[in-house]
Design a protein around this motif. Structure first.
Motif, mmCIF file in Angstrom:
data_model
loop_
_atom_site.group_PDB
_atom_site.id
_atom_site.type_symbol
_atom_site.label_atom_id
_atom_site.label_comp_id
_atom_site.label_asym_id
_atom_site.label_seq_id
_atom_site.Cartn_x
_atom_site.Cartn_y
_atom_site.Cartn_z
ATOM 1 N N ALA A 150 -5.309 9.377 -50.281
ATOM 2 C CA ALA A 150 -6.222 9.642 -51.402
ATOM 3 C C ALA A 150 -5.784 8.896 -52.659
ATOM 4 O O ALA A 150 -6.608 8.323 -53.383
ATOM 5 N N VAL A 151 -4.487 8.873 -52.929
ATOM 6 C CA VAL A 151 -3.977 8.134 -54.088
ATOM 7 C C VAL A 151 -4.226 6.637 -53.931
ATOM 8 O O VAL A 151 -4.646 5.949 -54.879
ATOM 9 N N LEU A 152 -4.018 6.126 -52.714
ATOM 10 C CA LEU A 152 -4.241 4.706 -52.464
ATOM 11 C C LEU A 152 -5.713 4.349 -52.622
ATOM 12 O O LEU A 152 -6.048 3.302 -53.189
ATOM 13 N N PRO A 211 -6.481 16.466 -53.727
ATOM 14 C CA PRO A 211 -5.081 16.465 -53.255
ATOM 15 C C PRO A 211 -4.165 17.365 -54.084
ATOM 16 O O PRO A 211 -3.254 17.995 -53.539
ATOM 17 N N VAL A 212 -4.406 17.434 -55.422
ATOM 18 C CA VAL A 212 -3.563 18.267 -56.275
ATOM 19 C C VAL A 212 -3.729 19.739 -55.914
ATOM 20 O O VAL A 212 -2.749 20.481 -55.722
ATOM 21 N N VAL A 239 -0.133 14.165 -58.149
ATOM 22 C CA VAL A 239 0.012 14.761 -56.820
ATOM 23 C C VAL A 239 1.453 15.130 -56.496
ATOM 24 O O VAL A 239 1.710 15.739 -55.450
ATOM 25 N N SER A 240 2.393 14.742 -57.353
ATOM 26 C CA SER A 240 3.791 15.107 -57.103
ATOM 27 C C SER A 240 4.107 16.526 -57.560
ATOM 28 O O SER A 240 5.278 16.901 -57.645
ATOM 29 N N LEU A 241 3.080 17.309 -57.844
ATOM 30 C CA LEU A 241 3.264 18.690 -58.279
ATOM 31 C C LEU A 241 3.939 19.527 -57.184
ATOM 32 O O LEU A 241 3.466 19.551 -56.047
ATOM 33 N N PRO A 242 5.039 20.210 -57.481
ATOM 34 C CA PRO A 242 5.651 21.089 -56.478
ATOM 35 C C PRO A 242 4.724 22.245 -56.124
ATOM 36 O O PRO A 242 3.914 22.692 -56.946
#
Length: 363
Positions: free
Chosen positions: A43-45, A290-291, A88-91
């Motif tokens: 999704a990020v890509l 995604p988040v 999206v790097s949210l823990p």
């Protein structure tokens, strides 16, 4: 690395994984999480690729096509990639406030990219609306120029009247000249060749008509010159106004003008409006999804590992803090012992020196 191929490793990187975390995730114990985080990276890509397209298109519309548009698109894509990777790097165990902040970032990215996509996919409708707007502006310009056209009609009418009188005078002179020539050569009139009385009379009338024409031409030349100059000045003002308007129209056909036209089309056409809403929703789903998914999905072995790693890190930091405090106390105690030892040594030296001074004979 581990067993996963390069594609998985790259998608995990896009999902915000560091090198160490990718190595941990590649272990067999966390195999179930491979596809999950690869999907987030996909999704990020995809968002980055769309950002490149929208950035390139936006620059080409505003400035022009060419390699600068691709350079700007690449820079824009890298910016969006960095922000999206951060989002999206949210823990999974993050607070609600952190989640809302990441969702806000993702939503802003989605809305920023959806507008150029809509402008690109609705080019025909936007072009038609722009043409309608240009026609409206052309009509408004004609209304603004109507007083100038009216001013130009007065000297033009005077010039036309003078030209009509000149044409009549010239036609009369030419007709009388032709009659005189025909009379003198015997082809018309009395049919008598020579310079008789009729020939001389007609030649005199023709010469008088020529003098009248030349006199009228001379007396009208100043008025004609003034009328032509006034007409040229008014038409020059009109062309200047038109040139300025054309330049403004060329400058106003950029991205924001297209977005305005797209909004007008959407307000008029419910189908276009629904289509634009679907594009916005798709971008929101691509960026915000995604988040929210990562935060709300069930706990996996890798999530447990991250929690344990965070606890270990916390315990290690606390242990280091306690060790540092103990070392500090030990250093203070050591300095105190050294100071006390120095004081005891000095006292001993003083007590040793006192008896020897008493044993000396008095003078």
């Amino acid at each position: 690395m581990g067993r996963s191929n390069f594609l998985y490793q790259f998608l995990w990187f896009c999902a915000g994984f560091s090198k160490h975390n990718r190595e941990v995730l590649d272990q067999p114990a966390y195999h179930i999480d491979h596809t999950r985080y690869a999907s987030i990276g996909s999704a990020v890509l995809a968002t980055t690729f769309i950002a490149f397209i929208t950035g390139t298109y936006g620059w080409s519309v505003v400035v022009g096509e060419g390699w600068p548009a691709f350079v700007f698109g690449a820079i824009w894509a890298l910016i969006i990639f960095g922000w999206d990777r951060f989002a999206v790097s949210l823990p999974r165990d993050a607070s609600i406030s952190a989640l809302l902040m990441r969702i806000l970032i993702a939503a802003v990215i989605a809305l920023t990219m959806s507008a150029p996509i809509e402008a690109y996919m609705l080019q025909k409708e936007i072009h038609s609306q722009l043409q309608v707007d240009l026609n409206k502006k052309a009509l408004e310009l004609e209304k603004e120029l109507a007083p100038l056209y009216a001013r130009a009609e007065l000297p033009q009418k005077a010039l036309d009247d003078i030209q009509i009188r000149l044409d009549k005078a010239q036609a009369r002179a030419d007709d009388l000249t032709q009659q005189a020539v025909s009379e003198c050569d015997g082809t018309a009139g009395s049919k008598k060749k020579g310079d008789g009385s009729l020939c001389k009379m007609k030649m005199a009338r023709a010469d008088e008509a020529k003098r009248d024409y030349l006199g009228l031409l001379g007396s009208s030349s100043v008025a004609m010159t003034q009328a032509k100059a006034e007409i040229a000045s008014i038409h020059g003002d009109i062309e200047t106004r038109k040139a300025i308007t054309r330049e403004k129209q060329e400058l106003s056909t950029g991205l924001f003008e297209r977005l305005t036209a797209m909004h007008e089309v959407a307000m008029k056409n419910s189908t276009v409006f629904s289509y634009a809403i679907l594009i916005v929703m798709l971008m929101l789903l691509l960026d915000v999804g995604p988040v929210v998914y990562k935060w709300s999905a069930g706990q996996t072995n890798y999530d447990v590992y991250l929690q344990q790693a965070a606890l270990r890190h916390h315990d290690e930091q606390r242990a280091l803090t306690e060790m540092a405090a103990v070392d500090q106390v030990a250093k203070i105690a050591k300095h105190r012992l050294i100071a006390e030892a120095d004081i005891a040594t000095q006292r001993k030296e003083l007590s040793t020196a006192s008896p020897s001074s008493q044993a000396l004979p008095s003078p």
